[in-house]
Design a protein around this motif. Sequence first.
Motif, PDB file in Angstrom:
ATOM      1  N   VAL A 246      59.175  22.106  88.426  1.00 50.23           N
ATOM      2  CA  VAL A 246      59.392  23.516  88.788  1.00 50.23           C
ATOM      3  C   VAL A 246      58.274  24.395  88.229  1.00 50.23           C
ATOM      4  O   VAL A 246      57.787  25.307  88.907  1.00 50.23           O
ATOM      5  CB  VAL A 246      60.784  23.991  88.320  1.00 50.23           C
ATOM      6  N   THR A 247      57.848  24.120  87.004  1.00 53.04           N
ATOM      7  CA  THR A 247      56.780  24.927  86.408  1.00 53.04           C
ATOM      8  C   THR A 247      55.465  24.726  87.143  1.00 53.04           C
ATOM      9  O   THR A 247      54.732  25.692  87.377  1.00 53.04           O
ATOM     10  CB  THR A 247      56.645  24.597  84.912  1.00 53.04           C
ATOM     11  N   LEU A 248      55.159  23.496  87.507  1.00 52.29           N
ATOM     12  CA  LEU A 248      53.931  23.248  88.274  1.00 52.29           C
ATOM     13  C   LEU A 248      53.993  23.933  89.638  1.00 52.29           C
ATOM     14  O   LEU A 248      52.994  24.512  90.096  1.00 52.29           O
ATOM     15  CB  LEU A 248      53.679  21.751  88.419  1.00 52.29           C
ATOM     16  N   LEU A 249      55.152  23.878  90.293  1.00 52.16           N
ATOM     17  CA  LEU A 249      55.312  24.561  91.582  1.00 52.16           C
ATOM     18  C   LEU A 249      55.132  26.067  91.416  1.00 52.16           C
ATOM     19  O   LEU A 249      54.393  26.702  92.185  1.00 52.16           O
ATOM     20  CB  LEU A 249      56.688  24.259  92.178  1.00 52.16           C
ATOM     21  N   THR A 250      55.782  26.635  90.428  1.00 52.65           N
ATOM     22  CA  THR A 250      55.690  28.076  90.198  1.00 52.65           C
ATOM     23  C   THR A 250      54.250  28.483  89.901  1.00 52.65           C
ATOM     24  O   THR A 250      53.758  29.483  90.434  1.00 52.65           O
ATOM     25  CB  THR A 250      56.628  28.505  89.047  1.00 52.65           C
ATOM     26  N   SER A 251      53.568  27.710  89.079  1.00 44.41           N
ATOM     27  CA  SER A 251      52.168  28.004  88.767  1.00 44.41           C
ATOM     28  C   SER A 251      51.297  27.935  90.024  1.00 44.41           C
ATOM     29  O   SER A 251      50.490  28.831  90.281  1.00 44.41           O
ATOM     30  CB  SER A 251      51.629  27.030  87.718  1.00 44.41           C
ATOM     31  N   ALA A 252      51.487  26.883  90.796  1.00 38.82           N
ATOM     32  CA  ALA A 252      50.669  26.685  91.996  1.00 38.82           C
ATOM     33  C   ALA A 252      50.857  27.812  93.005  1.00 38.82           C
ATOM     34  O   ALA A 252      49.877  28.334  93.562  1.00 38.82           O
ATOM     35  CB  ALA A 252      50.989  25.334  92.636  1.00 38.82           C
ATOM     36  N   ILE A 253      52.097  28.219  93.254  1.00 43.62           N
ATOM     37  CA  ILE A 253      52.295  29.264  94.254  1.00 43.62           C
ATOM     38  C   ILE A 253      51.787  30.610  93.757  1.00 43.62           C
ATOM     39  O   ILE A 253      51.323  31.429  94.550  1.00 43.62           O
ATOM     40  CB  ILE A 253      53.753  29.350  94.746  1.00 43.62           C
ATOM     41  N   ASN A 254      51.831  30.832  92.451  1.00 40.94           N
ATOM     42  CA  ASN A 254      51.299  32.085  91.930  1.00 40.94           C
ATOM     43  C   ASN A 254      49.783  32.111  91.978  1.00 40.94           C
ATOM     44  O   ASN A 254      49.191  33.151  92.268  1.00 40.94           O
ATOM     45  CB  ASN A 254      51.833  32.353  90.519  1.00 40.94           C
ATOM     46  N   VAL A 255      49.142  30.987  91.728  1.00 47.24           N
ATOM     47  CA  VAL A 255      47.682  30.919  91.881  1.00 47.24           C
ATOM     48  C   VAL A 255      47.313  31.144  93.342  1.00 47.24           C
ATOM     49  O   VAL A 255      46.375  31.897  93.651  1.00 47.24           O
ATOM     50  CB  VAL A 255      47.134  29.571  91.364  1.00 47.24           C
ATOM     51  N   ALA A 256      48.058  30.545  94.258  1.00 55.49           N
ATOM     52  CA  ALA A 256      47.755  30.685  95.687  1.00 55.49           C
ATOM     53  C   ALA A 256      47.911  32.127  96.159  1.00 55.49           C
ATOM     54  O   ALA A 256      47.037  32.652  96.859  1.00 55.49           O
ATOM     55  CB  ALA A 256      48.650  29.755  96.505  1.00 55.49           C
ATOM     56  N   ILE A 257      49.001  32.784  95.768  1.00 56.74           N
ATOM     57  CA  ILE A 257      49.196  34.156  96.242  1.00 56.74           C
ATOM     58  C   ILE A 257      48.240  35.108  95.539  1.00 56.74           C
ATOM     59  O   ILE A 257      47.797  36.099  96.133  1.00 56.74           O
ATOM     60  CB  ILE A 257      50.673  34.600  96.143  1.00 56.74           C
ATOM     61  N   ALA A 258      47.873  34.815  94.295  1.00 54.94           N
ATOM     62  CA  ALA A 258      46.877  35.635  93.605  1.00 54.94           C
ATOM     63  C   ALA A 258      45.516  35.508  94.300  1.00 54.94           C
ATOM     64  O   ALA A 258      44.804  36.506  94.463  1.00 54.94           O
ATOM     65  CB  ALA A 258      46.763  35.226  92.140  1.00 54.94           C
ATOM     66  N   ALA A 259      45.183  34.300  94.730  1.00 51.75           N
ATOM     67  CA  ALA A 259      43.927  34.101  95.461  1.00 51.75           C
ATOM     68  C   ALA A 259      43.942  34.889  96.763  1.00 51.75           C
ATOM     69  O   ALA A 259      42.933  35.508  97.144  1.00 51.75           O
ATOM     70  CB  ALA A 259      43.703  32.618  95.728  1.00 51.75           C
ATOM     71  N   ALA A 260      45.084  34.893  97.447  1.00 52.61           N
ATOM     72  CA  ALA A 260      45.199  35.675  98.692  1.00 52.61           C
ATOM     73  C   ALA A 260      45.072  37.167  98.402  1.00 52.61           C
ATOM     74  O   ALA A 260      44.433  37.901  99.163  1.00 52.61           O
ATOM     75  CB  ALA A 260      46.534  35.370  99.372  1.00 52.61           C
TER      76      ALA A 260
ATOM     77  N   ARG B 288      45.004  43.956  90.175  1.00 55.60           N
ATOM     78  CA  ARG B 288      45.848  43.952  88.969  1.00 55.60           C
ATOM     79  C   ARG B 288      47.073  43.053  89.154  1.00 55.60           C
ATOM     80  O   ARG B 288      47.465  42.324  88.236  1.00 55.60           O
ATOM     81  CB  ARG B 288      46.284  45.372  88.636  1.00 55.60           C
ATOM     82  N   LEU B 289      47.678  43.120  90.324  1.00 50.30           N
ATOM     83  CA  LEU B 289      48.822  42.246  90.607  1.00 50.30           C
ATOM     84  C   LEU B 289      48.394  40.781  90.602  1.00 50.30           C
ATOM     85  O   LEU B 289      49.114  39.916  90.089  1.00 50.30           O
ATOM     86  CB  LEU B 289      49.467  42.624  91.934  1.00 50.30           C
ATOM     87  N   ALA B 290      47.208  40.510  91.151  1.00 44.53           N
ATOM     88  CA  ALA B 290      46.683  39.138  91.133  1.00 44.53           C
ATOM     89  C   ALA B 290      46.453  38.677  89.698  1.00 44.53           C
ATOM     90  O   ALA B 290      46.769  37.531  89.354  1.00 44.53           O
ATOM     91  CB  ALA B 290      45.385  39.059  91.930  1.00 44.53           C
ATOM     92  N   ALA B 291      45.936  39.553  88.863  1.00 44.37           N
ATOM     93  CA  ALA B 291      45.710  39.200  87.455  1.00 44.37           C
ATOM     94  C   ALA B 291      47.025  38.878  86.757  1.00 44.37           C
ATOM     95  O   ALA B 291      47.101  37.927  85.958  1.00 44.37           O
ATOM     96  CB  ALA B 291      44.982  40.325  86.737  1.00 44.37           C
ATOM     97  N   LEU B 292      48.073  39.640  87.050  1.00 46.50           N
ATOM     98  CA  LEU B 292      49.383  39.356  86.459  1.00 46.50           C
ATOM     99  C   LEU B 292      49.911  38.001  86.923  1.00 46.50           C
ATOM    100  O   LEU B 292      50.479  37.235  86.131  1.00 46.50           O
ATOM    101  CB  LEU B 292      50.378  40.458  86.813  1.00 46.50           C
ATOM    102  N   LYS B 293      49.738  37.699  88.197  1.00 45.44           N
ATOM    103  CA  LYS B 293      50.194  36.410  88.722  1.00 45.44           C
ATOM    104  C   LYS B 293      49.414  35.253  88.094  1.00 45.44           C
ATOM    105  O   LYS B 293      50.000  34.225  87.729  1.00 45.44           O
ATOM    106  CB  LYS B 293      50.054  36.386  90.246  1.00 45.44           C
ATOM    107  N   LEU B 294      48.102  35.433  87.947  1.00 41.94           N
ATOM    108  CA  LEU B 294      47.285  34.390  87.329  1.00 41.94           C
ATOM    109  C   LEU B 294      47.630  34.223  85.850  1.00 41.94           C
ATOM    110  O   LEU B 294      47.684  33.096  85.346  1.00 41.94           O
ATOM    111  CB  LEU B 294      45.800  34.705  87.503  1.00 41.94           C
ATOM    112  N   ALA B 295      47.871  35.327  85.164  1.00 40.16           N
ATOM    113  CA  ALA B 295      48.270  35.249  83.757  1.00 40.16           C
ATOM    114  C   ALA B 295      49.614  34.535  83.625  1.00 40.16           C
ATOM    115  O   ALA B 295      49.812  33.714  82.714  1.00 40.16           O
ATOM    116  CB  ALA B 295      48.343  36.647  83.147  1.00 40.16           C
TER     117      ALA B 295
END
Length: 121
Positions: A11-25, A49-56
């Motif tokens: 679940v953590t890997l999935l959550t991380s991956a989707i947040n990196v993907a949407i931050a990239a978008a 700023r929202l992308a930075a929060l998602k990446l963080a």
Amino acid sequence: MTSTRLALLVVTLLTSAINVAIAAADLAGARFVLANSAEVGVPRSWLPRLAALKLAGAAGLLLGLSNAALRPVGAAAACGLVLLYLGALAFHLRAHVLHNLAFPGFYLATAVASLALALSS
């Protein structure tokens, strides 16, 4: 590996991956991001700023997986993502944009699951 630890990992890997993907978008100014942001009233200037929060959040989740001593970092990151996506849902509801509510809802669900698993392990 226990089933709880395996669930935490997946679940953590999935959550991380989707947040990196949407931050990239967000950072790329993807057409769907710009259209959705305009529709719910999020200024374009907020996207980096929202992308930075998602990446963080994604980085914090991964740090929490790296070492048991850093698990609180992962829990804090998951908590931050929960708050971020509650805000996203609030913006959708405020703007009466319900047709794509499933997207922030899904991101919220993964963040909540990550938080619950981090706190239970």
